[in-house]
Scaffold this motif. Structure first.
Motif, short mmCIF file in Angstrom:
data_model
loop_
_atom_site.label_atom_id
_atom_site.label_comp_id
_atom_site.label_asym_id
_atom_site.label_seq_id
_atom_site.Cartn_x
_atom_site.Cartn_y
_atom_site.Cartn_z
N PRO A 80 8.90 90.40 2.99
CA PRO A 80 7.65 90.20 3.74
C PRO A 80 6.59 89.39 3.01
O PRO A 80 5.75 88.77 3.66
N ASP A 81 6.59 89.40 1.68
CA ASP A 81 5.56 88.64 0.97
C ASP A 81 6.02 87.25 0.54
O ASP A 81 5.34 86.56 -0.22
N ASP A 82 7.18 86.81 1.04
CA ASP A 82 7.73 85.51 0.65
C ASP A 82 7.01 84.34 1.30
O ASP A 82 6.62 84.41 2.48
N THR A 83 6.88 83.26 0.55
CA THR A 83 6.62 81.94 1.11
C THR A 83 7.95 81.18 1.05
O THR A 83 8.51 81.00 -0.04
N PRO A 104 8.65 87.04 6.76
CA PRO A 104 8.04 86.43 5.57
C PRO A 104 6.59 86.07 5.84
O PRO A 104 6.19 85.84 6.99
N GLU A 105 5.81 86.05 4.79
CA GLU A 105 4.38 85.78 4.96
C GLU A 105 4.13 84.39 5.54
O GLU A 105 3.27 84.20 6.39
N LYS A 106 4.91 83.40 5.06
CA LYS A 106 4.69 82.02 5.50
C LYS A 106 6.01 81.25 5.40
O LYS A 106 6.79 81.46 4.47
N ARG A 132 1.44 81.13 10.53
CA ARG A 132 2.63 81.65 9.82
C ARG A 132 3.67 80.57 9.53
O ARG A 132 4.45 80.71 8.58
#
Length: 301
Positions: A80-83, A104-106, A132
């Motif tokens: 979930p916190d991945d770019t 993913p975050e972005k 996003r």
């Protein structure tokens, strides 16, 4: 035929001529994919443009293509916190799916095909996902991002186009944060298989035209190039048994499907039908192709 369909057919023929006469690899690739707007695809309900991962019981390219996107995401271990950087994103289907399923975050997507960028941006706007997903123009071998800026880099059935794939590996290494992961889904030859120049099947002769010799090497060389770029924990695994034969069988069914013929322009349907006419040659030549999912990690500090 409607004027819009006739115009698209004329554009398709024009781009086909340009593909065959263009020497610059990036321009050649962009012109190839400009030939296939969203209504010139073999899928049924999506805009995916890959060969798919065909699980038992899978009957449509849409499902198989999305499953291949899952294989890439699962191999990269999306969090979930991945770019995430998606290099060669097509019409963005996998990115919208990844946002929905993996969160993913972005996701930043780069592409050199203007119609892909334009359509994907508009889809993101309509879905309210502009915060996003960020689709932009950019080269795989000159990625427009700073060093150590993304957690994952993925290339879903696109790296064989890059000039060169090894240069892309170096760029992916540069933009990944320490501990970041690169994953590709890629078409390569089987070791000792038929020479690329000898491919005759219309369905896969694009390989002869579109993949440069510098990117045409088997699994062991693929892994060596990833290691040479600085990656460790390198794995290059074949998934060909879940790709080629099922993809071939799907196209046989699709050409015989009256609904596909009705929804296609005369030219596009004829191109697909002719490409898949000689199934004996295609079946034999697919034996020379490997399909791999490769993963590699940038060493942590």
């Amino acid at each position: 035929m409607k004027l819009s369909a006739l115009w698209q057919d004329m554009r398709m023929l024009g781009n086909l001529f340009l593909v065959r006469t263009t020497s610059d690899p990036e321009k050649k690739t962009a012109r190839l994919y400009e030939m296939y707007p969203p209504d010139r695809l073999v899928v049924e309900d999506t805009h995916y443009y890959n060969l798919g991962y065909w699980k038992p019981g899978c009957t449509t390219l849409d499902e198989a293509a999305e499953t291949l996107a899952d294989v890439v995401a699962d191999t990269a271990e999306f969090k979930p916190d991945d770019t995430v950087l998606d290099v060669g994103f097509g019409y963005g289907d996998q990115d919208f799916h990844w946002i929905d399923r993996y969160g993913p975050e972005k996701i930043i997507g780069i592409n050199i095909t203007k119609i892909h960028i334009r359509v994907a941006q508009e889809r993101a706007r309509k879905l309210g996902l502009l915060d996003r997903v960020d689709f932009r123009e950019g080269s795989a071998t000159a990625i427009p991002l700073p060093d150590n800026s993304v957690d994952k880099v993925v290339a879903l059935e696109s790296a064989f186009h890059f000039d060169t794939r090894a240069d892309f590996f170096a760029e992916a290494f540069r933009v990944l944060k320490p501990g970041g992961v690169l994953v590709t889904a890629d078409i390569i030859p089987m070791a000792g298989g038929k020479a690329k120049a000898d491919i005759r099947s219309h369905a896969i002769k694009w390989i002869r035209i579109m993949i440069d010799d510098s990117n045409w090497y088997p699994r062991d060389r693929y892994g060596d190039l990833l290691a040479s770029a600085g990656f460790d924990t390198v794995e290059v695994r074949s998934i060909r048994d879940n790709v080629y034969e099922q993809w071939r069988q799907y196209h046989v069914r699709r050409v015989q499907d009256p609904s596909f013929q009705r929804r296609s322009s005369t030219l596009f349907y004829k191109m697909v039908a002719v490409a898949h006419r000689d199934q004996d040659t295609l079946t034999e030549e697919l034996k020379s192709l490997d399909y791999v999912v490769a993963s590699a990690r940038k060493p942590a500090l």
